[in-house]
Enzyme design. Structure first.
Site, PDB file in Angstrom:
ATOM      1  N   THR A  36      -0.241  -0.953   0.140  1.00 49.43           N
ATOM      2  CA  THR A  36      -0.374   0.272   0.038  1.00 49.43           C
ATOM      3  C   THR A  36       0.160   1.035  -0.243  1.00 49.43           C
ATOM      4  O   THR A  36       0.615   2.068  -0.379  1.00 49.43           O
ATOM      5  CB  THR A  36      -1.241   0.181   1.433  1.00 49.43           C
ATOM      6  OG1 THR A  36      -0.427   0.017   2.431  1.00 49.43           O
ATOM      7  CG2 THR A  36      -2.405  -0.890   0.891  1.00 49.43           C
ATOM      8  N   VAL A  58       8.141  -6.858   6.036  1.00 45.79           N
ATOM      9  CA  VAL A  58       8.068  -7.363   7.915  1.00 45.79           C
ATOM     10  C   VAL A  58       7.594  -8.668   8.206  1.00 45.79           C
ATOM     11  O   VAL A  58       7.627  -8.707   9.619  1.00 45.79           O
ATOM     12  CB  VAL A  58       8.220  -6.390   8.387  1.00 45.79           C
ATOM     13  CG1 VAL A  58       8.767  -4.862   7.760  1.00 45.79           C
ATOM     14  CG2 VAL A  58       6.828  -5.410   8.616  1.00 45.79           C
ATOM     15  N   TYR A 146      -7.977  -6.063  10.811  1.00 45.92           N
ATOM     16  CA  TYR A 146      -6.932  -4.967  11.322  1.00 45.92           C
ATOM     17  C   TYR A 146      -7.193  -4.603  12.977  1.00 45.92           C
ATOM     18  O   TYR A 146      -6.232  -4.172  13.981  1.00 45.92           O
ATOM     19  CB  TYR A 146      -7.939  -3.461  10.625  1.00 45.92           C
ATOM     20  CG  TYR A 146      -6.473  -2.170  10.623  1.00 45.92           C
ATOM     21  CD1 TYR A 146      -5.758  -1.663  10.379  1.00 45.92           C
ATOM     22  CD2 TYR A 146      -6.862  -1.605  11.300  1.00 45.92           C
ATOM     23  CE1 TYR A 146      -4.258  -0.797  10.218  1.00 45.92           C
ATOM     24  CE2 TYR A 146      -6.324  -0.267  11.910  1.00 45.92           C
ATOM     25  CZ  TYR A 146      -5.078  -0.233  10.978  1.00 45.92           C
ATOM     26  OH  TYR A 146      -4.441   1.095  11.249  1.00 45.92           O
ATOM     27  N   ARG A 187     -10.948   5.646   1.837  1.00 40.98           N
ATOM     28  CA  ARG A 187     -11.234   6.334   2.944  1.00 40.98           C
ATOM     29  C   ARG A 187     -11.851   7.850   2.615  1.00 40.98           C
ATOM     30  O   ARG A 187     -11.988   7.950   1.073  1.00 40.98           O
ATOM     31  CB  ARG A 187      -9.447   6.780   3.522  1.00 40.98           C
ATOM     32  CG  ARG A 187      -9.081   5.344   4.874  1.00 40.98           C
ATOM     33  CD  ARG A 187      -7.973   5.814   5.272  1.00 40.98           C
ATOM     34  NE  ARG A 187      -6.948   5.818   5.010  1.00 40.98           N
ATOM     35  CZ  ARG A 187      -5.696   6.390   5.793  1.00 40.98           C
ATOM     36  NH1 ARG A 187      -5.522   6.018   6.547  1.00 40.98           N
ATOM     37  NH2 ARG A 187      -4.365   5.778   4.878  1.00 40.98           N
TER      38      ARG A 187
HETATM   39  N1  UDP Z   1     -17.183   7.255   4.659  1.00 44.08           N
HETATM   40  C1  UDP Z   1     -17.918   8.082   3.926  1.00 44.08           C
HETATM   41  N2  UDP Z   1     -18.379   7.506   2.503  1.00 44.08           N
HETATM   42  C2  UDP Z   1     -16.474   7.998   2.039  1.00 44.08           C
HETATM   43  C3  UDP Z   1     -15.685   6.832   2.585  1.00 44.08           C
HETATM   44  C4  UDP Z   1     -15.508   6.965   3.838  1.00 44.08           C
HETATM   45  O1  UDP Z   1     -19.220   8.672   4.614  1.00 44.08           O
HETATM   46  O2  UDP Z   1     -16.936   7.633   0.584  1.00 44.08           O
HETATM   47  C5  UDP Z   1     -16.934   7.228   5.453  1.00 44.08           C
HETATM   48  C6  UDP Z   1     -17.119   5.934   6.803  1.00 44.08           C
HETATM   49  O3  UDP Z   1     -18.002   4.873   6.825  1.00 44.08           O
HETATM   50  C7  UDP Z   1     -16.535   6.403   8.348  1.00 44.08           C
HETATM   51  C8  UDP Z   1     -16.141   7.821   7.635  1.00 44.08           C
HETATM   52  O4  UDP Z   1     -15.835   8.130   6.347  1.00 44.08           O
HETATM   53  O5  UDP Z   1     -17.351   6.524   8.887  1.00 44.08           O
HETATM   54  C9  UDP Z   1     -14.542   7.371   7.979  1.00 44.08           C
HETATM   55  O6  UDP Z   1     -14.089   6.547   7.241  1.00 44.08           O
HETATM   56  P1  UDP Z   1     -12.045   5.548   6.885  1.00 44.08           P
HETATM   57  O7  UDP Z   1     -13.094   4.646   5.601  1.00 44.08           O
HETATM   58  O8  UDP Z   1     -11.497   7.936   5.933  1.00 44.08           O
HETATM   59  O9  UDP Z   1     -12.062   5.451   8.551  1.00 44.08           O
HETATM   60  P2  UDP Z   1     -12.333   4.956   9.679  1.00 44.08           P
HETATM   61  O10 UDP Z   1     -12.801   6.323  10.019  1.00 44.08           O
HETATM   62  O11 UDP Z   1     -13.657   4.377   9.252  1.00 44.08           O
HETATM   63  O12 UDP Z   1     -11.018   3.496   9.741  1.00 44.08           O
END
Ligand code: UDP
Length: 312
Positions: A36, A58, A146, A187
Site C-alpha cells: 500500500t 516485514v 485490522y 478513505r
Molecule cells: N465514509 C463515507 N464516504 C466515503 C468513505 C468513507 O461516508 O466515501 C465514512 C465511513 O463510513 C466512516 C468515515 O467516513 O464512517 C471514515 O471512514 P474512513 O474509511 O476514512 O476511516 P475509518 O475512520 O472508518 O477507519
C-alpha cells in the site's frame, strides 16, 4: 545522530516520518514492500546520503546490518478498503510483522515505537476514548482483521517489554490526513476531495451522522517524535479532538474546494464506528504539552492542493 528503521516507510505516515528524522540529521533506513506504500512517496529522499531503502515484507525475517537505535513499526494497510481487500496480509503484518520488528529491537537494543490505532476501541461505547478503555471490537467482523491484528501487536509489544526488557512505546493513532494519502485508498478524505474536485457526488455512507476527528499529519508526526523520546511506554492517543459528523465533513470539503458537487447517501459499511474522538489529556501531560497546531481548514487546504495534481 541516531540510526532509525521505519517499517512502512514508503506509506503515508511512514514517509513523513522518514523526512522528519532526516531533517534532524538522523540516519533513516526505510523498509517497505509497496503493498500500500508507494515509491513516489520516498523518491525525493534518495539523494540524501543518510537515507537508505530495503525492499522487504516485514512478516519474514528482518535483517539490518549495523546498529539500530530506534524502530518505528508503521507497516500495515490502514484504510478499511485496503484491509478488507488484504485481510490476511493485514493480520500477518500486525502479528508476524510486529514479532519480527520486536525481535530486531531486542537483538539491537533498539527502542520500538508501535503504530497502533483508535480501531483498538472498535465501535466505542465510551466517548471520548481514553487509553484505559478496553474497547468494543467484533473479532469476526470484516474490520476485525485490522483491529485484532493491532490489539495483538499491542499485547506482543508489552510482552517483549515485560519479558525481555525491550524499550517500547505504543501510540494509538486517530484519523490522520494530509499529502501522500493514496488517491484511491477508499478513505473518506481522498474520496471526498477527489469527488469534489471532479464535480462528482460525494458518497456519504449511512446517514452521515457518524463522527470522526481528523488530525493533520504534521501534528501527528510531532507527537510521535515526542513519544519516542519520552519515558512513557503508553499507549498514548494521538489525534485531534475536533469532532465532526461525516455529513459536516462532506460540507466542509465542498466549501473549501468551491465545488458544485452534491451529496449522495450509500450503505454504511459493516461495523463502521458510530463515533470517535480522542481524549488527549495523557498526550498533553506526558508529551510536553503536545497539542494539534493545524486547523482543519489549513490542513485541508494543503491536502486539497496535493490532490489537485493527482486528480489532474
Ligand atoms: N465514509 C463515507 N464516504 C466515503 C468513505 C468513507 O461516508 O466515501 C465514512 C465511513 O463510513 C466512516 C468515515 O467516513 O464512517 C471514515 O471512514 P474512513 O474509511 O476514512 O476511516 P475509518 O475512520 O472508518 O477507519
Amino acid at each position: 545522530m541516531a540510526r532509525v528503521l521505519i517499517t512502512g516507510g514508503a506509506g503515508f505516515i511512514g514517509s513523513h516520518l522518514c523526512e522528519r528524522f532526516l531533517k534532524e540529521g538522523d540516519e533513516v533506513i526505510c523498509m517497505d514492500n509497496f503493498i500500500t506504500g508507494s515509491p513516489d512517496n520516498i523518491a525525493h529522499l534518495f539523494t540524501n546520503k543518510n537515507f537508505s531503502f530495503i525492499p522487504q515484507d516485514v512478516t519474514t525475517f528482518i535483517y539490518v546490518k549495523g546498529p539500530v537505535d530506534a524502530i518505528l513499526h508503521f507497516a500495515s494497510p490502514a484504510s478499511p478498503v485496503d484491509y478488507l481487500e488484504l485481510p490476511i496480509q493485514t493480520l500477518k503484518v500486525g502479528s508476524l510483522g510486529t514479532h519480527k520488528a520486536l525481535g530486531l529491537a531486542k537483538e539491537k537494543g533498539a527502542r520500538l515505537l508501535l503504530a497502533s490505532t483508535s480501531e483498538v476501541y472498535g465501535d466505542p461505547l465510551v466517548h471520548p476514548q481514553k487509553e484505559d478503555y478496553w474497547g468494543n471490537v467484533n473479532p469476526i467482523g470484516p474490520r476485525g482483521v485490522y483491529d485484532e491484528a493491532k490489539r495483538f501487536a499491542e499485547a506482543m509489544t508489552m510482552a517483549y517489554h515485560r519479558a525481555h526488557g525491550v524499550q517500547v512505546r505504543i501510540v494509538r493513532i486517530f484519523n490522520t490526513y494530509g499529502p501522500r494519502m493514496r488517491l484511491r485508498d477508499g478513505r473518506v478524505v481522498p474520496n471526498f476531495i477527489a469527488q469534489a474536485l471532479r464535480g462528482e457526488d460525494l458518497t456519504v455512507y449511512g446517514d452521515g451522522g457518524q463522527t470522526r476527528s481528523f488530525c493533520f499529519v504534521s501534528d501527528l508526526v510531532e507527537g510521535l517524535v515526542r513519544l519516542l523520546r519520552s519515558d512513557h511506554t503508553g499507549p498514548v492517543n494521538i489525534g485531534n479532538p475536533r469532532e465532526l459528523t461525516i455529513l459536516e465533513f462532506a460540507q466542509a470539503i465542498i466549501q473549501l474546494t468551491g465545488s458544485k458537487s452534491k451529496i449522495t447517501f450509500n450503505p454504511l459499511p459493516v461495523d463502521d464506528p458510530k463515533q470517535r474522538q480522542p481524549d488527549i489529556s495523557l498526550a498533553r501531560r506526558v508529551l510536553n504539552n503536545w497539542e494539534p497546531q493545524v486547523s482543519l481548514e489549513a490542513g485541508l487546504r494543503q491536502t486539497i492542493a496535493y490532490f489537485q495534481d493527482k486528480v489532474a
